[in-house]
Design an enzyme around this catalytic site. Structure first.
Site, PDB file in Angstrom:
ATOM      1  N   GLU A  77     -22.823  -5.300 -15.001  1.00  0.00           N
ATOM      2  CA  GLU A  77     -23.518  -4.918 -13.771  1.00  0.00           C
ATOM      3  C   GLU A  77     -22.552  -4.279 -12.786  1.00  0.00           C
ATOM      4  O   GLU A  77     -21.405  -4.702 -12.663  1.00  0.00           O
ATOM      5  CB  GLU A  77     -24.128  -6.139 -13.075  1.00  0.00           C
ATOM      6  CG  GLU A  77     -25.147  -6.883 -13.869  1.00  0.00           C
ATOM      7  CD  GLU A  77     -26.583  -6.649 -13.418  1.00  0.00           C
ATOM      8  OE1 GLU A  77     -27.425  -6.429 -14.301  1.00  0.00           O
ATOM      9  OE2 GLU A  77     -26.875  -6.692 -12.199  1.00  0.00           O
ATOM     10  N   CYS A 116     -64.877   5.205   4.445  1.00  0.00           N
ATOM     11  CA  CYS A 116     -66.009   6.135   4.359  1.00  0.00           C
ATOM     12  C   CYS A 116     -67.309   5.563   4.897  1.00  0.00           C
ATOM     13  O   CYS A 116     -68.322   6.252   4.953  1.00  0.00           O
ATOM     14  CB  CYS A 116     -66.210   6.598   2.926  1.00  0.00           C
ATOM     15  SG  CYS A 116     -66.837   5.304   1.850  1.00  0.00           S
ATOM     16  N   ASP A 176       0.830  -1.202   0.000  1.00  0.00           N
ATOM     17  CA  ASP A 176       0.000   0.000   0.000  1.00  0.00           C
ATOM     18  C   ASP A 176       0.867   1.256   0.000  1.00  0.00           C
ATOM     19  O   ASP A 176       0.554   2.241  -0.673  1.00  0.00           O
ATOM     20  CB  ASP A 176      -0.895   0.028   1.246  1.00  0.00           C
ATOM     21  CG  ASP A 176      -2.002  -0.995   1.145  1.00  0.00           C
ATOM     22  OD1 ASP A 176      -2.055  -1.705   0.111  1.00  0.00           O
ATOM     23  OD2 ASP A 176      -2.808  -1.092   2.095  1.00  0.00           O
ATOM     24  N   LYS A 230     -25.881 -15.018 -12.772  1.00  0.00           N
ATOM     25  CA  LYS A 230     -26.704 -13.825 -12.987  1.00  0.00           C
ATOM     26  C   LYS A 230     -26.460 -12.882 -11.815  1.00  0.00           C
ATOM     27  O   LYS A 230     -26.883 -13.141 -10.699  1.00  0.00           O
ATOM     28  CB  LYS A 230     -28.179 -14.194 -13.086  1.00  0.00           C
ATOM     29  CG  LYS A 230     -29.041 -12.983 -13.420  1.00  0.00           C
ATOM     30  CD  LYS A 230     -30.452 -13.383 -13.799  1.00  0.00           C
ATOM     31  CE  LYS A 230     -31.248 -12.209 -14.344  1.00  0.00           C
ATOM     32  NZ  LYS A 230     -31.313 -11.055 -13.492  1.00  0.00           N
ATOM     33  N   ASP A 252       0.772   4.248  -2.688  1.00  0.00           N
ATOM     34  CA  ASP A 252       0.488   5.637  -2.295  1.00  0.00           C
ATOM     35  C   ASP A 252       1.569   6.584  -2.797  1.00  0.00           C
ATOM     36  O   ASP A 252       1.286   7.707  -3.204  1.00  0.00           O
ATOM     37  CB  ASP A 252       0.387   5.758  -0.766  1.00  0.00           C
ATOM     38  CG  ASP A 252      -0.904   5.142  -0.258  1.00  0.00           C
ATOM     39  OD1 ASP A 252      -1.802   4.911  -1.087  1.00  0.00           O
ATOM     40  OD2 ASP A 252      -0.993   4.872   0.962  1.00  0.00           O
ATOM     41  N   LEU A 262     -34.146 -10.283 -19.979  1.00  0.00           N
ATOM     42  CA  LEU A 262     -34.066 -11.712 -20.276  1.00  0.00           C
ATOM     43  C   LEU A 262     -35.375 -12.368 -19.878  1.00  0.00           C
ATOM     44  O   LEU A 262     -36.021 -11.945 -18.919  1.00  0.00           O
ATOM     45  CB  LEU A 262     -32.948 -12.347 -19.451  1.00  0.00           C
ATOM     46  CG  LEU A 262     -31.514 -11.959 -19.796  1.00  0.00           C
ATOM     47  CD1 LEU A 262     -30.562 -12.448 -18.708  1.00  0.00           C
ATOM     48  CD2 LEU A 262     -31.137 -12.548 -21.141  1.00  0.00           C
TER      49      LEU A 262
HETATM   50  S1  IVH Z   1     -27.214 -10.786 -20.545  1.00  0.00           S
HETATM   51  C1  IVH Z   1     -30.201  -9.214 -23.919  1.00  0.00           C
HETATM   52  N1  IVH Z   1     -25.885 -11.747 -18.521  1.00  0.00           N
HETATM   53  O1  IVH Z   1     -30.211  -9.372 -15.912  1.00  0.00           O
HETATM   54  C2  IVH Z   1     -30.032  -9.185 -22.446  1.00  0.00           C
HETATM   55  N2  IVH Z   1     -27.605 -10.194 -18.066  1.00  0.00           N
HETATM   56  O2  IVH Z   1     -33.109  -9.577 -17.229  1.00  0.00           O
HETATM   57  C3  IVH Z   1     -28.602  -9.277 -22.087  1.00  0.00           C
HETATM   58  N3  IVH Z   1     -27.885  -9.670 -15.702  1.00  0.00           N
HETATM   59  O3  IVH Z   1     -30.796  -6.174 -16.400  1.00  0.00           O
HETATM   60  C4  IVH Z   1     -28.413  -9.527 -20.672  1.00  0.00           C
HETATM   61  N4  IVH Z   1     -26.268 -10.956 -14.963  1.00  0.00           N
HETATM   62  O4  IVH Z   1     -28.311  -6.550 -16.284  1.00  0.00           O
HETATM   63  C5  IVH Z   1     -26.867 -10.932 -18.904  1.00  0.00           C
HETATM   64  N5  IVH Z   1     -24.595 -12.681 -16.839  1.00  0.00           N
HETATM   65  C6  IVH Z   1     -25.575 -11.861 -17.216  1.00  0.00           C
HETATM   66  C7  IVH Z   1     -26.310 -11.097 -16.300  1.00  0.00           C
HETATM   67  C8  IVH Z   1     -27.329 -10.280 -16.765  1.00  0.00           C
HETATM   68  C9  IVH Z   1     -27.221 -10.092 -14.618  1.00  0.00           C
HETATM   69  C10 IVH Z   1     -29.005  -8.709 -15.667  1.00  0.00           C
HETATM   70  C11 IVH Z   1     -28.957  -7.677 -16.743  1.00  0.00           C
HETATM   71  C12 IVH Z   1     -30.376  -7.332 -17.039  1.00  0.00           C
HETATM   72  C13 IVH Z   1     -31.135  -8.479 -16.472  1.00  0.00           C
HETATM   73  C14 IVH Z   1     -31.885  -9.140 -17.612  1.00  0.00           C
END
Ligand code: IVH
Length: 678
Positions: A178, A418, A39, A121, A43, A89
């Site tokens: 994300e 009411c 660190d 996801k 810095d 999705l």
């Molecule tokens: S692909 C055409 N991959 O899920 C759509 N989405 O319902 C492309 N999300 O708001 C999305 N993890 O932000 C994809 N590995 C992943 C994901 C992901 C989270 C979120 C995405 C979107 C929602 C879709």
């Protein structure tokens, strides 16, 4: 004035070296989780760069690592239109749904087995990052999918997000992914927030959302946000050969130093997907961040292209969600809420429990039948479920834990707001207060609707003010709104003179409106914005609409018997006509137009959905034939669809038609209908 100091080449070179070193250390620390320096050493490099930049301000470019500390607060976020929409999705909650997805995709592609890219996801916030000539340009939230908020200043502070791309990058690149907060960072941050006497966050997702939407990016800079890429949006590839599979794309993004999920996999067919789902499910609790399922994507981009999209989701990808969290708690009471339309909804008051990332104290029970079906009683221990942003629900009662004394819920016979009689029509599940605008709950709802953005658009006349005005009996009908003066408003609690004057001026402005807005604002049951527009166009003036009988109403595009009856009943009510007269007397006006009646063709009121390729008619030709006879073409199948016209390779609309029992015509049958032979 001294001229801006020119940067000596030696200094510029040193700054570039420092930047490259700091970027590399950041990457090792924030993305690889494998620090390469102490660190103290880090810095030292950082401070050296800072001091060079303060001596030679021309060096301080926006992509310098020193710029990650945030900047002066912005007034508000500007809007960014996504070059390619950010879609959602489709979700699957069972193996069966995954199987159906795979089957449809295989059939559409005509192959035995599909290779999928599978990944976690992320349970965070979707964002899109654009890079112009390798430099981070704009970062935006998903918004409504078509445009979002410009949160570039905040994203710049996210250490794992590259500000400058190294190696071979395309001229324009949009990276989608994300923003989230790691579990350990979230916990540490809440400890610090508590110690500082500041607000604690309920879960990492809310913490990430709150941090990203800060107007002061210096605050965001102190929040431990991370970013993971999962795909791209619009890309101008230039000299670069585009990857051919999703897996190759992810490897390419990773080489550009974007963080990507490390537990991705390429799997074969349904078995591969389900194995992956189980494996990640087992690892879920130990993961550094929260996930709410896995995502499968057809790996080959050529195949993705052939599968295409249905409405707002790709046909080549699927989110397989983990089951929603379920926990037991106690029903303390069941109360009734009265909505804008007078609907009485029973709501269970629960002993607070933490479920699905938030503390839940209420769950909707929808209606009386639902309570009977689930046999929920006051005093029962129940299982509560909550997933994502959905309203918590009671899954079932733990009958074995039922205490000796419980209380059954009974729908009150009088409205709790009411005192009017509660009625439930024989074929309806919902009980309603019959008080109409006598009922304060309905009055409040009607006023909010009337003042709403899509209706009379009276800014400042929101929830709190409407509550005060109705509770103090100052406003009973929309017409009373136009009698409000600054003095009456300023006399209300928490209302400054200035705000009172603003509201009065907004009310005044709303006098000048359109017939469609006015009709919509009346809040006639079943009359939405589109119907209001159709009615305004068709009749041209309010008197004609007020005096229209069923035959006249049914001539209007999309108006069916239920709607016609509701409109007639509304204008038959003396009270409603009186309010309208008062509104006009108060100066509410709109330009009158001449009625534009659609020819009431044979297909008036009928809704068609087209799917697949017809043997001789193009989609536009079929549409023109329908519209020429007064029919309408819709994009998706619903209960309102009269016919689905299907050709070769129909999509899932055909399945939906079967589910809803909507008649399906082929081209020959469709032509017969058009020619009146059917
Ligand atoms: S692909 C055409 N991959 O899920 C759509 N989405 O319902 C492309 N999300 O708001 C999305 N993890 O932000 C994809 N590995 C992943 C994901 C992901 C989270 C979120 C995405 C979107 C929602 C879709």
């Amino acid at each position: 004035m001294p001229a801006r100091a020119a940067v000596p080449p030696k200094i510029a070179e040193r700054a570039a070296t420092l930047r490259a070193a700091i970027d590399a250390h950041n990457y090792a620390y924030y993305v690889l989780d494998a620090p390469t320096v102490s660190d103290a050493e880090y810095d030292r490099l950082f401070r050296e760069l800072q001091s060079l930049e303060s001596e030679y301000p021309a060096l301080a470019t926006p992509d310098s690592p020193t710029q990650r500390v945030g900047a002066e607060p912005a007034g508000e976020f500007s809007t960014v239109t996504h070059r390619l929409p950010m879609l959602s999705l489709n979700n699957a909650f069972s193996d069966g749904e995954v199987e159906a997805f795979d089957r449809r995709a295989r059939e559409a592609l005509g192959v035995e087995r599909i290779e999928y890219a599978a990944e976690p996801k992320f349970d965070g916030l979707a964002i899109s990052l654009s890079y112009e000539d390798g430099r981070f340009a704009v970062g935006a939230t998903r918004g409504d999918g078509y445009s979002g908020e410009n949160v570039s200043a905040n994203l710049r502070t996210v250490r794992s997000l590259p500000l400058k791309l190294g190696g071979d990058f395309p001229p324009y690149l949009e990276v989608r992914g994300e923003v989230l907060m790691l579990r350990r960072d979230f916990a540490a941050m809440n400890v610090a927030q508590t110690a500082a006497g500041e607000k604690v966050f309920v879960n990492p997702r809310n913490a990430a959302a709150g941090s990203l939407r800060q107007l002061d990016s210096r605050v965001t800079a102190k929040r431990p946000l991370v970013f993971f890429a999962y795909g791209v949006g619009a890309v101008e590839w230039g000299r670069i050969e585009p990857p051919r599979t999703h897996d190759a794309l992810m490897k390419w993004l990773s080489a550009l130093r974007f963080p990507v999920a490390w537990d991705r996999a390429v799997v074969q067919g349904l078995d591969g997907m389900l194995d992956y789902y189980r494996r990640i499910g087992e690892q879920r609790a130990g993961m550094p961040f929260e996930i709410d399922g896995v995502v499968y994507k057809v790996n080959d981009f050529q195949q993705q292209l052939r599968l295409g999209f249905v409405s707002r989701a790709p046909r080549f990808a699927l989110a397989h969600k983990f089951p929603a969290e379920e926990v037991p708690t106690e029903v303390l009471d069941i109360e009734v809420q009265v909505g804008r339309t007078g609907a009485l909804t029973p709501v269970a008051r629960l002993k607070p429990v933490f479920v699905g990332g938030v503390t839940v104290t209420n769950a909707t029970l929808h209606n009386e039948d639902e309570i009977r079906r689930k046999d929920v009683r006051i005093g029962d221990t129940v299982i509560v479920r909550r997933a994502g942003d959905v309203i918590p629900e009671i899954v079932r009662v733990l009958k074995e834990q039922r205490p000796a004394r419980t209380r059954q819920f009974a729908m009150p016979s009088r409205c709790p707001e009411c005192g009017s009689a509660v009625v439930r029509l024989p074929d309806e599940a919902i009980a309603r207060c019959s008080g109409g605008l006598v009922c304060p709950a309905q009055r409040k709802g009607a006023l909010l609707h009337f003042a709403g953005r899509r209706a009379m658009d009276i800014e400042g006349l929101g929830d709190k003010l409407v509550d005060q005005l109705v509770d103090a009996d100052i406003v009973r009908t929309p017409a009373d709104v136009y009698k409000l003066g600054v003095a009456a408003l300023a006399a209300l609690e928490r209302m400054a003179d200035k705000s009172a004057a603003n509201v009065v001026s907004a009310i005044d402005k709303s006098r000048n409106t359109t017939l469609a807005r006015f009709i919509y604002g009346l809040g006639i049951r079943h009359v939405g914005e589109t119907t209001a527009k159709d009615l305004a166009r068709h009749f041209g003036n309010l008197d004609a609409l007020e005096s229209a009988d069923d035959t006249a109403l049914l001539e209007v595009h999309d108006v069916g018997p239920v709607l016609a009856q509701s409109i007639r009943q509304f204008f038959a009510e003396a009270h409603n006509r009186e309010v309208i007269a008062q509104l006009r007397a108060a100066g509410v006006h709109w330009p009158e137009t001449s009625p534009q009646r659609a020819p009431a063709g044979k297909l008036a009121g009928q809704v068609f959905v087209l799917t697949g390729t017809l043997p001789s008619l193009s989609r536009d030709e079929a549409k023109a034939l329908i519209e020429a006879q007064g029919g309408k073409v819709a994009g998706s199948v619903s209960k309102k669809t009269s016919y689905v016209v299907a050709g070769a390779e129909p999509g899932s609309k055909l399945d939906r038609a079967a589910e809803l029992d909507v008649p399906v015509l082929d081209e020959r049958q469709f032509k017969e209908l058009i020619e009146g032979k059917r």
